[in-house]
Motif scaffolding. Structure first.
Motif, PDB file in Angstrom:
ATOM      1  N   VAL A  68     -73.366 -21.943 -89.489  1.00  0.00           N
ATOM      2  CA  VAL A  68     -72.694 -20.643 -89.385  1.00  0.00           C
ATOM      3  C   VAL A  68     -73.635 -19.641 -88.705  1.00  0.00           C
ATOM      4  O   VAL A  68     -73.249 -18.929 -87.783  1.00  0.00           O
ATOM      5  CB  VAL A  68     -72.264 -20.128 -90.781  1.00  0.00           C
ATOM      6  N   ILE A  69     -74.902 -19.659 -89.154  1.00  0.00           N
ATOM      7  CA  ILE A  69     -75.872 -18.708 -88.587  1.00  0.00           C
ATOM      8  C   ILE A  69     -76.075 -18.987 -87.096  1.00  0.00           C
ATOM      9  O   ILE A  69     -76.030 -18.073 -86.267  1.00  0.00           O
ATOM     10  CB  ILE A  69     -77.208 -18.784 -89.356  1.00  0.00           C
ATOM     11  N   ILE A  70     -76.266 -20.266 -86.748  1.00  0.00           N
ATOM     12  CA  ILE A  70     -76.479 -20.612 -85.344  1.00  0.00           C
ATOM     13  C   ILE A  70     -75.239 -20.288 -84.513  1.00  0.00           C
ATOM     14  O   ILE A  70     -75.334 -19.725 -83.424  1.00  0.00           O
ATOM     15  CB  ILE A  70     -76.866 -22.102 -85.183  1.00  0.00           C
ATOM     16  N   GLY A  71     -74.075 -20.648 -85.053  1.00  0.00           N
ATOM     17  CA  GLY A  71     -72.823 -20.374 -84.331  1.00  0.00           C
ATOM     18  C   GLY A  71     -72.650 -18.890 -84.067  1.00  0.00           C
ATOM     19  O   GLY A  71     -72.299 -18.464 -82.965  1.00  0.00           O
ATOM     20  N   PHE A  72     -72.948 -18.108 -85.101  1.00  0.00           N
ATOM     21  CA  PHE A  72     -72.877 -16.660 -84.980  1.00  0.00           C
ATOM     22  C   PHE A  72     -73.860 -16.179 -83.907  1.00  0.00           C
ATOM     23  O   PHE A  72     -73.509 -15.383 -83.042  1.00  0.00           O
ATOM     24  CB  PHE A  72     -73.219 -16.053 -86.342  1.00  0.00           C
ATOM     25  N   GLY A  73     -75.083 -16.734 -83.969  1.00  0.00           N
ATOM     26  CA  GLY A  73     -76.107 -16.378 -82.982  1.00  0.00           C
ATOM     27  C   GLY A  73     -75.662 -16.733 -81.577  1.00  0.00           C
ATOM     28  O   GLY A  73     -75.811 -15.934 -80.637  1.00  0.00           O
ATOM     29  N   LEU A  74     -75.076 -17.944 -81.427  1.00  0.00           N
ATOM     30  CA  LEU A  74     -74.597 -18.370 -80.105  1.00  0.00           C
ATOM     31  C   LEU A  74     -73.531 -17.415 -79.591  1.00  0.00           C
ATOM     32  O   LEU A  74     -73.550 -17.003 -78.427  1.00  0.00           O
ATOM     33  CB  LEU A  74     -74.013 -19.782 -80.184  1.00  0.00           C
ATOM     34  N   GLY A  75     -72.615 -17.061 -80.475  1.00  0.00           N
ATOM     35  CA  GLY A  75     -71.559 -16.113 -80.100  1.00  0.00           C
ATOM     36  C   GLY A  75     -72.154 -14.810 -79.601  1.00  0.00           C
ATOM     37  O   GLY A  75     -71.791 -14.294 -78.541  1.00  0.00           O
TER      38      GLY A  75
ATOM     39  N   ILE B 205     -62.246 -27.154 -82.352  1.00  0.00           N
ATOM     40  CA  ILE B 205     -62.117 -27.734 -83.690  1.00  0.00           C
ATOM     41  C   ILE B 205     -62.225 -29.253 -83.611  1.00  0.00           C
ATOM     42  O   ILE B 205     -62.849 -29.891 -84.449  1.00  0.00           O
ATOM     43  CB  ILE B 205     -60.801 -27.273 -84.353  1.00  0.00           C
ATOM     44  N   GLY B 206     -61.668 -29.818 -82.524  1.00  0.00           N
ATOM     45  CA  GLY B 206     -61.793 -31.265 -82.322  1.00  0.00           C
ATOM     46  C   GLY B 206     -63.247 -31.689 -82.194  1.00  0.00           C
ATOM     47  O   GLY B 206     -63.696 -32.612 -82.877  1.00  0.00           O
ATOM     48  N   VAL B 207     -63.989 -30.984 -81.334  1.00  0.00           N
ATOM     49  CA  VAL B 207     -65.412 -31.297 -81.140  1.00  0.00           C
ATOM     50  C   VAL B 207     -66.155 -31.137 -82.467  1.00  0.00           C
ATOM     51  O   VAL B 207     -66.952 -31.991 -82.865  1.00  0.00           O
ATOM     52  CB  VAL B 207     -66.036 -30.373 -80.070  1.00  0.00           C
ATOM     53  N   GLY B 208     -65.841 -30.029 -83.144  1.00  0.00           N
ATOM     54  CA  GLY B 208     -66.489 -29.765 -84.429  1.00  0.00           C
ATOM     55  C   GLY B 208     -66.193 -30.873 -85.431  1.00  0.00           C
ATOM     56  O   GLY B 208     -67.078 -31.339 -86.140  1.00  0.00           O
ATOM     57  N   ALA B 209     -64.945 -31.327 -85.442  1.00  0.00           N
ATOM     58  CA  ALA B 209     -64.557 -32.356 -86.405  1.00  0.00           C
ATOM     59  C   ALA B 209     -65.301 -33.653 -86.140  1.00  0.00           C
ATOM     60  O   ALA B 209     -65.772 -34.318 -87.068  1.00  0.00           O
ATOM     61  CB  ALA B 209     -63.051 -32.592 -86.345  1.00  0.00           C
TER      62      ALA B 209
ATOM     63  N   VAL C  46     -65.950 -18.437 -91.227  1.00  0.00           N
ATOM     64  CA  VAL C  46     -67.138 -18.800 -92.002  1.00  0.00           C
ATOM     65  C   VAL C  46     -66.735 -19.691 -93.184  1.00  0.00           C
ATOM     66  O   VAL C  46     -67.323 -20.746 -93.421  1.00  0.00           O
ATOM     67  CB  VAL C  46     -67.858 -17.529 -92.513  1.00  0.00           C
ATOM     68  N   LEU C  47     -65.686 -19.274 -93.875  1.00  0.00           N
ATOM     69  CA  LEU C  47     -65.223 -20.064 -95.017  1.00  0.00           C
ATOM     70  C   LEU C  47     -64.753 -21.445 -94.579  1.00  0.00           C
ATOM     71  O   LEU C  47     -65.012 -22.441 -95.239  1.00  0.00           O
ATOM     72  CB  LEU C  47     -64.080 -19.329 -95.740  1.00  0.00           C
ATOM     73  N   LEU C  48     -64.085 -21.459 -93.417  1.00  0.00           N
ATOM     74  CA  LEU C  48     -63.617 -22.739 -92.872  1.00  0.00           C
ATOM     75  C   LEU C  48     -64.802 -23.675 -92.631  1.00  0.00           C
ATOM     76  O   LEU C  48     -64.789 -24.838 -93.020  1.00  0.00           O
ATOM     77  CB  LEU C  48     -62.866 -22.484 -91.570  1.00  0.00           C
ATOM     78  N   GLY C  49     -65.848 -23.123 -91.991  1.00  0.00           N
ATOM     79  CA  GLY C  49     -67.038 -23.924 -91.691  1.00  0.00           C
ATOM     80  C   GLY C  49     -67.676 -24.466 -92.958  1.00  0.00           C
ATOM     81  O   GLY C  49     -67.973 -25.657 -93.055  1.00  0.00           O
ATOM     82  N   LEU C  50     -67.842 -23.599 -93.942  1.00  0.00           N
ATOM     83  CA  LEU C  50     -68.478 -24.024 -95.191  1.00  0.00           C
ATOM     84  C   LEU C  50     -67.586 -24.985 -95.954  1.00  0.00           C
ATOM     85  O   LEU C  50     -68.044 -25.981 -96.510  1.00  0.00           O
ATOM     86  CB  LEU C  50     -68.810 -22.808 -96.058  1.00  0.00           C
ATOM     87  N   GLY C  51     -66.289 -24.698 -95.956  1.00  0.00           N
ATOM     88  CA  GLY C  51     -65.347 -25.560 -96.658  1.00  0.00           C
ATOM     89  C   GLY C  51     -65.355 -26.964 -96.080  1.00  0.00           C
ATOM     90  O   GLY C  51     -65.458 -27.952 -96.804  1.00  0.00           O
TER      91      GLY C  51
END
Lengths: 406, 225
Positions: free
Chosen positions: A347-354, A285-289, A372-377
């Motif tokens: 979200v799509i790429i993250g899902f794909g990576l997972g 979450i830190g990296v993402g932020a 997903v909602l967190l990412g979009l939010g």
């Protein structure tokens, strides 16, 4: 009605602007995409891990206690570690005799050795010495398990794990074959069912032998882990108290002194595991932020460029009746649209990576709605936060100057 | 009276100097008039047009448009007046380059809050009126100069404004196309529209009924054409 028209128009204008400047928009999106895909990717992996680990641990049983020299999750200083008395067969016997809430008490000791069959050998096989009492729920698929007679007479027999059978015997029937461990010959009497991995450890590359044989072969100077199956999970706490009492007596712990042993259960591992993945999660979450922050600055930059480029357009819109609010909305929606498009791609790429990591490694992946909602939010709030300044700049432009801007 | 300017003054501050763009101008224009505003550059005609078009407010004086005082309104209130009362036609057309003709014409209606279906109907009618019903989905760069100016006129008409304010509408067009556009203004005038046109071409001003000549921020002459 009126504001709905504005929002719809705003989104249309924004998508038009993104289409017109494809490369520029894509580069702007990159930061957002990276941030969101990191969060989604890591969260899908940790969620997946949580799920499978939870399932695996539950197959190990919540009604089993593990008595060992140390509690699994406590830190113990080195001095204490060195001086503590081993758990020996004395404790096993005492528990077998006196623990009334236990339905099974089974000692086990482990060592890692190379196992040979004719000219084939398999390294790093986990050898465990145990007795006939069953506490786990793994059963032989071929042959039989260890019996009381095997253990009592210290017979050189072994029950091998699935991978040992596969590696050493291939298609041959392993029952009755003789294998060598540290120069000592054992007869295979059974093959255990496939168990899979736990915490990345292959549980099938293992075999078990009577504990007496183990001591004879590898020496006594090692601590035993005692598995205790409790009659009912509901009496787990009472069982623990009983076991503690017996062990303190056998190990001569004076009243008031702390236990010099640990009574463990799988929940403790689960908690430890959760705290580890929690840390990983926080790091992601830190990296993402940080990525989102960088992405947000990119959006602000591009929106400022966009406002300057479209000064004339702003002038035209104002001349024919656009209010400040209209232009504020238009550019804010544009910023949010860019960031949400980035969020969706992320979200799509993250899902794909997972999924990719899940496909090429034993780690599982699960995408949850809330991640997903967190990412979009997050991405849309970044759009609002970094879009508001350029948008208000556009809204405040003077119509006459804007109209004459070239 | 549709437009009533009383002692309108506009000053600009350039550094420490003050430029008097308009000096106590009094002007009345009735509904249905066709007025040309002329004058050399620096005469204040652009300033006057900006004030008449509610793009700007006067430093001093009172401007009554349609019997309401618009001299002291804020930005958003002026935007609303522009949207409702004024249709602009500019020398450089000022269409949105990426939007279709239809969308360009719809724009004032969007800011008025008209529903999509209604908007489309009205914009189509306006484009039909300027003879562009077959060019609705074209973008400005797919249209000739004359066609672009006709899209702009359709946009000016679509909200049914009190005044059509044209700033050198033929300045970027060749003579023949310019004549076509002027014919269109005449037709609009015949229908009862009020037209105010800023120009520096005598022959363009000839089309109007009344010519107002500015010089140094003052009305030099105001006479029938």
């Amino acid at each position: 009605m009126r504001s709905w028209i504005e929002i719809v128009e705003g989104v249309k204008i924004a998508l038009g602007a993104i289409r017109t400047n494809k490369l520029r928009s894509f580069l702007t999106l990159l930061g957002i995409i990276m941030g969101v895909s990191t969060v989604i990717g890591i969260s899908s992996l940790t969620q997946g891990l949580d799920k499978t680990v939870g399932e695996e641990l539950s197959t190990l049983g919540s009604d089993i206690l593990y008595v060992a020299k140390f509690p699994w999750t406590e830190r113990i200083d080195f001095e204490e570690y060195r001086n503590r008395k081993d758990i020996t067969m004395r404790e096993v016997e005492a528990l077998k005799e006196r623990a009334t809430l236990a339905v099974g008490v089974s000692p086990s000791v482990d060592a890692t050795r190379t196992v040979k069959y004719r000219n084939k050998s398999l390294e790093n096989v986990s050898i465990s010495g145990t007795d006939e009492v069953k506490t786990g729920n793994v059963y032989p698929v071929l042959g039989r398990d260890l019996t009381a007679a095997d253990c009592e007479h210290r017979r050189s027999v072994c029950v091998i794990g699935w991978d040992v059978a596969e590696n050493l015997f291939e298609d041959k029937d392993p029952i009755g074959q003789r294998i060598k461990i540290s120069g000592h010959t054992f007869r295979v009497i059974g093959v255990l069912e496939k168990q899979g991995d736990l915490f990345g450890m292959n549980q099938d590359q293992s075999l078990k032998i009577p504990i007496g044989v183990f001591f004879k072969l590898f020496g006594h100077r090692r601590s035993i882990t005692i598995q205790i199956k409790v009659a009912d999970p509901l009496v787990l706490e009472e069982a623990k108290d009983e076991i503690r009492g017996i062990l303190r007596q056998v190990r001569k712990v004076k009243p008031g002194e702390p236990d010099n042993f640990g009574i463990n259960q799988m929940d403790m591992i689960m908690n430890l595991y959760r705290s580890l993945t929690g840390g990983l999660y926080a790091a992601a979450i830190g990296v993402g932020a940080i990525s989102l922050l960088v992405g947000g600055i990119g959006i602000m930059n591009i929106m400022l460029v966009s406002v300057t480029e479209r000064t004339k357009e702003i002038g035209i819109r104002k001349a024919i009746g656009a209010k400040r609010r209209n232009l504020l909305w238009q550019f804010l929606i544009e910023a949010v649209t860019i960031s949400v498009v980035g969020g969706i791609i992320g979200v799509i790429i993250g899902f794909g990576l997972g999924k990719l990591v899940a496909a090429i490694s034993p780690l599982p992946a699960t995408v949850t709605l809330w991640s997903v909602l967190l990412g979009l939010g997050f991405s849309s709030s970044v759009g609002i936060f970094f879009g508001i300044y350029p948008a208000s700049k556009a809204a405040k432009l003077d119509p006459i100057q804007a109209l004459h801007y070239e | 009276m549709l437009i009533d300017l009383k002692k309108i003054t506009k000053d600009y501050h350039v550094g420490t100097q003050t430029v008097h763009a308009l000096r106590e101008i009094n002007l009345g224009i009735d509904s249905g008039e066709y007025v040309a505003i002329m004058g050399p550059s620096g005469s204040g005609k652009s300033t006057l047009m900006n004030i008449l078009g509610c793009l700007d407010t006067a430093t001093e004086g009172i401007y009554n448009l349609n019997k309401s005082n618009v001299s002291e309104l804020n930005d958003d209130q002026l935007a609303e007046i522009r949207n409702r009362e004024i249709g602009f036609v500019f020398q450089t057309f000022n269409l949105l380059p990426r939007a279709t003709a239809l969308h360009n014409v719809e724009l004032p209606l969007i800011y008025k809050g008209v529903s999509a279906a209604d908007r489309k109907k009205r914009a189509e009618a306006a484009l039909d009126k300027v003879g562009l019903s077959d060019r609705m989905t074209h973008r400005p760069n797919e249209l000739s100069g004359g066609q672009r100016q006709r899209v702009a006129i359709a946009r000016a008409l679509v909200n049914d404004p009190s005044i059509i304010l044209a700033d050198e509408p033929t300045g970027n067009l060749d003579t023949r196309t310019g004549d076509e556009i002027m014919e269109m203004f005449e037709a609009l005038h015949d229908e009862g529209n009020t037209i105010i046109m800023v120009t520096h071409e005598e022959y363009i001003a000839e089309h109007s009924d009344r010519i107002i000549r500015l010089r140094d921020g003052l009305i030099e002459r105001d006479e029938a054409a």
